[in-house]
Design an enzyme around this catalytic site. Structure first.
Site, PDB file in Angstrom:
ATOM      1  N   ASP A  99       2.252   6.172  -6.395  1.00 51.28           N
ATOM      2  CA  ASP A  99       3.181   6.493  -5.319  1.00 51.28           C
ATOM      3  C   ASP A  99       2.994   7.961  -4.937  1.00 51.28           C
ATOM      4  O   ASP A  99       2.844   8.822  -5.798  1.00 51.28           O
ATOM      5  CB  ASP A  99       4.626   6.226  -5.782  1.00 51.28           C
ATOM      6  CG  ASP A  99       5.596   6.209  -4.629  1.00 51.28           C
ATOM      7  OD1 ASP A  99       6.149   5.134  -4.332  1.00 51.28           O
ATOM      8  OD2 ASP A  99       5.819   7.282  -4.015  1.00 51.28           O
ATOM      9  N   ASN A 131      12.216  -3.198  -3.296  1.00 50.14           N
ATOM     10  CA  ASN A 131      13.248  -2.926  -2.310  1.00 50.14           C
ATOM     11  C   ASN A 131      13.091  -3.893  -1.142  1.00 50.14           C
ATOM     12  O   ASN A 131      11.972  -4.163  -0.695  1.00 50.14           O
ATOM     13  CB  ASN A 131      13.132  -1.480  -1.814  1.00 50.14           C
ATOM     14  CG  ASN A 131      13.489  -0.478  -2.908  1.00 50.14           C
ATOM     15  OD1 ASN A 131      14.445  -0.690  -3.652  1.00 50.14           O
ATOM     16  ND2 ASN A 131      12.720   0.581  -3.029  1.00 50.14           N
ATOM     17  N   HIS A 135       5.702  -4.662  -2.055  1.00 46.48           N
ATOM     18  CA  HIS A 135       5.162  -3.864  -3.160  1.00 46.48           C
ATOM     19  C   HIS A 135       6.159  -3.839  -4.298  1.00 46.48           C
ATOM     20  O   HIS A 135       7.372  -3.887  -4.085  1.00 46.48           O
ATOM     21  CB  HIS A 135       4.807  -2.446  -2.714  1.00 46.48           C
ATOM     22  CG  HIS A 135       5.904  -1.734  -1.980  1.00 46.48           C
ATOM     23  ND1 HIS A 135       6.169  -1.965  -0.638  1.00 46.48           N
ATOM     24  CD2 HIS A 135       6.811  -0.820  -2.388  1.00 46.48           C
ATOM     25  CE1 HIS A 135       7.175  -1.204  -0.262  1.00 46.48           C
ATOM     26  NE2 HIS A 135       7.602  -0.509  -1.305  1.00 46.48           N
ATOM     27  N   LEU A 136       5.602  -3.760  -5.498  1.00 52.11           N
ATOM     28  CA  LEU A 136       6.404  -3.703  -6.722  1.00 52.11           C
ATOM     29  C   LEU A 136       6.227  -2.318  -7.319  1.00 52.11           C
ATOM     30  O   LEU A 136       5.102  -1.906  -7.635  1.00 52.11           O
ATOM     31  CB  LEU A 136       5.890  -4.784  -7.682  1.00 52.11           C
ATOM     32  CG  LEU A 136       6.575  -4.947  -9.025  1.00 52.11           C
ATOM     33  CD1 LEU A 136       8.056  -5.264  -8.862  1.00 52.11           C
ATOM     34  CD2 LEU A 136       5.887  -6.055  -9.828  1.00 52.11           C
ATOM     35  N   HIS A 137       7.346  -1.579  -7.434  1.00 49.54           N
ATOM     36  CA  HIS A 137       7.291  -0.253  -8.061  1.00 49.54           C
ATOM     37  C   HIS A 137       7.244  -0.437  -9.580  1.00 49.54           C
ATOM     38  O   HIS A 137       8.051  -1.194 -10.141  1.00 49.54           O
ATOM     39  CB  HIS A 137       8.559   0.548  -7.747  1.00 49.54           C
ATOM     40  CG  HIS A 137       8.748   0.919  -6.308  1.00 49.54           C
ATOM     41  ND1 HIS A 137       8.549   2.193  -5.831  1.00 49.54           N
ATOM     42  CD2 HIS A 137       9.148   0.185  -5.237  1.00 49.54           C
ATOM     43  CE1 HIS A 137       8.815   2.246  -4.537  1.00 49.54           C
ATOM     44  NE2 HIS A 137       9.198   1.037  -4.151  1.00 49.54           N
ATOM     45  N   SER A 192      11.070   1.406   2.857  1.00 49.79           N
ATOM     46  CA  SER A 192      10.477   2.212   3.938  1.00 49.79           C
ATOM     47  C   SER A 192       9.115   1.702   4.396  1.00 49.79           C
ATOM     48  O   SER A 192       8.686   2.033   5.501  1.00 49.79           O
ATOM     49  CB  SER A 192      10.357   3.671   3.491  1.00 49.79           C
ATOM     50  OG  SER A 192       9.548   3.777   2.333  1.00 49.79           O
TER      51      SER A 192
HETATM   52  P1  DGP Z   1       9.923   1.472  -0.559  1.00 51.05           P
HETATM   53  O1  DGP Z   1      11.032   2.469  -0.342  1.00 51.05           O
HETATM   54  O2  DGP Z   1      10.248   0.468  -1.631  1.00 51.05           O
HETATM   55  O3  DGP Z   1       9.463   0.861   0.735  1.00 51.05           O
HETATM   56  O4  DGP Z   1       8.725   2.330  -1.173  1.00 51.05           O
HETATM   57  C1  DGP Z   1       7.660   2.835  -0.442  1.00 51.05           C
HETATM   58  C2  DGP Z   1       6.967   3.829  -1.323  1.00 51.05           C
HETATM   59  O5  DGP Z   1       5.716   4.132  -0.729  1.00 51.05           O
HETATM   60  C3  DGP Z   1       7.708   5.156  -1.492  1.00 51.05           C
HETATM   61  O6  DGP Z   1       8.110   5.299  -2.856  1.00 51.05           O
HETATM   62  C4  DGP Z   1       6.700   6.215  -1.101  1.00 51.05           C
HETATM   63  C5  DGP Z   1       5.388   5.457  -1.043  1.00 51.05           C
HETATM   64  N1  DGP Z   1       4.506   5.915  -0.007  1.00 51.05           N
HETATM   65  C6  DGP Z   1       4.804   6.147   1.292  1.00 51.05           C
HETATM   66  N2  DGP Z   1       3.712   6.554   1.966  1.00 51.05           N
HETATM   67  C7  DGP Z   1       2.696   6.569   1.057  1.00 51.05           C
HETATM   68  C8  DGP Z   1       1.300   6.899   1.153  1.00 51.05           C
HETATM   69  O7  DGP Z   1       0.766   7.234   2.203  1.00 51.05           O
HETATM   70  N3  DGP Z   1       0.590   6.808   0.000  1.00 51.05           N
HETATM   71  C9  DGP Z   1       1.131   6.424  -1.185  1.00 51.05           C
HETATM   72  N4  DGP Z   1       0.326   6.384  -2.258  1.00 51.05           N
HETATM   73  N5  DGP Z   1       2.434   6.095  -1.309  1.00 51.05           N
HETATM   74  C10 DGP Z   1       3.196   6.169  -0.195  1.00 51.05           C
END
Ligand code: DGP
Length: 119
Positions: free
Chosen positions: A33, A92, A105-107, A100
């Protein structure tokens, strides 16, 4: 594998947007992330574009399994698989959860004691 124009994670999957990939197989890719909330914060992402967990159907059951198994593999690779310590898996869904990026995706979060509720 379906790709959506203007989807950030489809861009990462296609290699047009850089990321730090730590694991991949035929079904999923896992990368760090960009705004980590824990020492390990990795996103496990299906290669096929699906909007979020709320849009999954019975036909997607294998995909859900692949995400969980991908998360297990990430935990092993990151050295956070110890069951006495554990880690957190989060999906989420939608605005109230502050989802967002509209590509499923799975964190995978771990490497420190995490608080609950997250906020
Ligand atoms: P969510 O809020 O569950 O949709 O998480 C989206 C996640 O994606 C957030 O924790 C930040 C991450 N993220 C956003 N833009 C980028 C990117 O360009 N590269 C990477 N590696 N992660 C990103």
């Amino acid at each position: 594998m379906s790709q959506e124009q203007d989807c950030l994670f489809c861009g990462i999957l296609a290699g047009t947007i850089p990321s730090e990939v730590i694991y991949e197989n035929d079904d999923v890719i896992a990368f760090r992330d960009v705004a980590p909330q824990a020492p390990t914060h990795v996103l496990v992402v299906p290669r096929r574009h699906v909007e979020n967990a709320g849009t999954l159907t019975e036909e997607d059951a294998d995909l859900v399994g692949a995400l969980i198994l991908g998360a297990q593999r990430v935990a092993e690779l990151e050295g956070i698989e110890n069951p006495d310590r554990g880690y957190r898996l989060v999906m989420n869904v939608g605005a109230d959860a502050m989802n967002s990026v509209p590509h499923l995706h799975l964190h995978v979060l771990g490497g420190r004691a995490l608080t609950w509720p997250p906020g």
